[in-house]
Motif scaffolding. Sequence first.
Motif, PDB file in Angstrom:
ATOM      1  N   ILE A 191       0.840  -1.202   0.000  1.00 31.84           N
ATOM      2  CA  ILE A 191       0.000   0.000   0.000  1.00 31.84           C
ATOM      3  C   ILE A 191       0.874   1.250   0.000  1.00 31.84           C
ATOM      4  O   ILE A 191       0.606   2.223  -0.726  1.00 31.84           O
ATOM      5  CB  ILE A 191      -0.950  -0.010   1.211  1.00 31.84           C
ATOM      6  N   ALA A 192       1.952   1.235   0.798  1.00 33.72           N
ATOM      7  CA  ALA A 192       2.870   2.377   0.835  1.00 33.72           C
ATOM      8  C   ALA A 192       3.544   2.585  -0.517  1.00 33.72           C
ATOM      9  O   ALA A 192       3.687   3.718  -0.990  1.00 33.72           O
ATOM     10  CB  ALA A 192       3.907   2.173   1.935  1.00 33.72           C
ATOM     11  N   LEU A 193       3.953   1.495  -1.157  1.00 33.14           N
ATOM     12  CA  LEU A 193       4.601   1.608  -2.467  1.00 33.14           C
ATOM     13  C   LEU A 193       3.619   2.066  -3.535  1.00 33.14           C
ATOM     14  O   LEU A 193       3.999   2.805  -4.444  1.00 33.14           O
ATOM     15  CB  LEU A 193       5.222   0.262  -2.856  1.00 33.14           C
ATOM     16  N   CYS A 194       2.355   1.634  -3.422  1.00 32.51           N
ATOM     17  CA  CYS A 194       1.337   2.084  -4.384  1.00 32.51           C
ATOM     18  C   CYS A 194       1.071   3.583  -4.253  1.00 32.51           C
ATOM     19  O   CYS A 194       0.829   4.262  -5.250  1.00 32.51           O
ATOM     20  CB  CYS A 194       0.036   1.303  -4.188  1.00 32.51           C
ATOM     21  N   SER A 195       1.107   4.089  -3.029  1.00 29.73           N
ATOM     22  CA  SER A 195       0.896   5.522  -2.838  1.00 29.73           C
ATOM     23  C   SER A 195       2.058   6.339  -3.389  1.00 29.73           C
ATOM     24  O   SER A 195       1.889   7.490  -3.798  1.00 29.73           O
ATOM     25  CB  SER A 195       0.711   5.822  -1.342  1.00 29.73           C
ATOM     26  N   CYS A 232       4.158   5.074  -5.967  1.00 30.86           N
ATOM     27  CA  CYS A 232       4.206   4.777  -7.404  1.00 30.86           C
ATOM     28  C   CYS A 232       2.973   3.963  -7.766  1.00 30.86           C
ATOM     29  O   CYS A 232       2.856   2.798  -7.382  1.00 30.86           O
ATOM     30  CB  CYS A 232       5.486   4.025  -7.757  1.00 30.86           C
ATOM     31  N   GLY A 233       2.043   4.590  -8.482  1.00 28.11           N
ATOM     32  CA  GLY A 233       0.787   3.940  -8.813  1.00 28.11           C
ATOM     33  C   GLY A 233       0.946   2.692  -9.668  1.00 28.11           C
ATOM     34  O   GLY A 233       0.104   1.780  -9.622  1.00 28.11           O
ATOM     35  N   TRP A 234       2.021   2.616 -10.448  1.00 30.65           N
ATOM     36  CA  TRP A 234       2.240   1.466 -11.316  1.00 30.65           C
ATOM     37  C   TRP A 234       2.582   0.197 -10.536  1.00 30.65           C
ATOM     38  O   TRP A 234       2.454  -0.907 -11.072  1.00 30.65           O
ATOM     39  CB  TRP A 234       3.367   1.757 -12.317  1.00 30.65           C
ATOM     40  N   PHE A 235       3.002   0.356  -9.310  1.00 30.47           N
ATOM     41  CA  PHE A 235       3.390  -0.817  -8.524  1.00 30.47           C
ATOM     42  C   PHE A 235       2.212  -1.758  -8.321  1.00 30.47           C
ATOM     43  O   PHE A 235       2.379  -2.979  -8.348  1.00 30.47           O
ATOM     44  CB  PHE A 235       3.958  -0.395  -7.165  1.00 30.47           C
ATOM     45  N   GLY A 236       1.018  -1.211  -8.120  1.00 33.39           N
ATOM     46  CA  GLY A 236      -0.160  -2.047  -7.911  1.00 33.39           C
ATOM     47  C   GLY A 236      -0.450  -2.941  -9.101  1.00 33.39           C
ATOM     48  O   GLY A 236      -0.789  -4.115  -8.939  1.00 33.39           O
ATOM     49  N   LEU A 237      -0.283  -2.385 -10.323  1.00 35.90           N
ATOM     50  CA  LEU A 237      -0.525  -3.177 -11.528  1.00 35.90           C
ATOM     51  C   LEU A 237       0.534  -4.263 -11.686  1.00 35.90           C
ATOM     52  O   LEU A 237       0.219  -5.422 -11.973  1.00 35.90           O
ATOM     53  CB  LEU A 237      -0.532  -2.268 -12.752  1.00 35.90           C
ATOM     54  N   VAL A 238       1.792  -3.890 -11.480  1.00 33.04           N
ATOM     55  CA  VAL A 238       2.881  -4.871 -11.588  1.00 33.04           C
ATOM     56  C   VAL A 238       2.715  -5.961 -10.533  1.00 33.04           C
ATOM     57  O   VAL A 238       2.904  -7.147 -10.805  1.00 33.04           O
ATOM     58  CB  VAL A 238       4.248  -4.170 -11.441  1.00 33.04           C
ATOM     59  N   ASP A 239       2.339  -5.553  -9.326  1.00 33.53           N
ATOM     60  CA  ASP A 239       2.126  -6.505  -8.236  1.00 33.53           C
ATOM     61  C   ASP A 239       1.063  -7.522  -8.605  1.00 33.53           C
ATOM     62  O   ASP A 239       1.232  -8.733  -8.414  1.00 33.53           O
ATOM     63  CB  ASP A 239       1.737  -5.727  -6.977  1.00 33.53           C
ATOM     64  N   ALA A 240      -0.054  -7.053  -9.158  1.00 35.38           N
ATOM     65  CA  ALA A 240      -1.163  -7.950  -9.498  1.00 35.38           C
ATOM     66  C   ALA A 240      -0.823  -8.864 -10.671  1.00 35.38           C
ATOM     67  O   ALA A 240      -1.259 -10.020 -10.706  1.00 35.38           O
ATOM     68  CB  ALA A 240      -2.408  -7.131  -9.811  1.00 35.38           C
ATOM     69  N   LEU A 241      -0.033  -8.371 -11.638  1.00 36.62           N
ATOM     70  CA  LEU A 241       0.280  -9.169 -12.824  1.00 36.62           C
ATOM     71  C   LEU A 241       1.164 -10.372 -12.512  1.00 36.62           C
ATOM     72  O   LEU A 241       1.199 -11.327 -13.280  1.00 36.62           O
ATOM     73  CB  LEU A 241       0.956  -8.289 -13.882  1.00 36.62           C
TER      74      LEU A 241
END
Length: 201
Positions: free
Chosen positions: A153-157, A159-168
């Motif tokens: 959550i901290a990394l997503c806040s 860098c928004g792209w982290f959430g997409l990379v994380d899910a992929l």
Amino acid sequence: MSDFREALESISEPSCSEHPGFSAALACTRCGTFTCAFCASSNAGLCFRCLHVAPELATRRARLAASLIDGAALVLPSLLLGVLRCLAVPDEAAMKAPAVYAPALLALLVQASLIRGTGASLGKRLFGIRVVRSDGRPAGVWRIALLRNALPIALCSYCGWFGLVDALFIVGEDRRCLHDWVAGTRVVKALGRGARSLRGA
């Protein structure tokens, strides 16, 4: 009278599931069945069966549904309270009131309690899945809360792209998101009665 004594002894001293003649030394940390010292693994705390049978990975669909339920349990109560407060006090910024976040804090405490006992949040319990360490041992609540949840959550806040990379990352053969690799965890189907999971990948 002897039957009563045998029944009493069976309650006070549970027997091993693999060797009924031996008293149980501990309970398996994965499935909860009683095991004797002969077949139990002292390192992993697993029974003979769980030690040699790899748990089935949770489906991607079940993980997504569980995440949506956990997110709704965290956000919706505070959002509803904020809307009600806005209707009651129109001139005040409703979402800035500290009381609005009380339901979210309560939801976090409930989730932490569930995770501590079973390794499964509310959503994961509903779909019969749980978080374990990569070697199959139970995952501690701090490993799950900090490395699997707070850090992403901290990394997503940041860098928004982290959430997409994380899910992929879940499309891989191991079905592990990036936060699973960071935390050294994986999500598997829970063993025991009442465990439910969605079929399909």
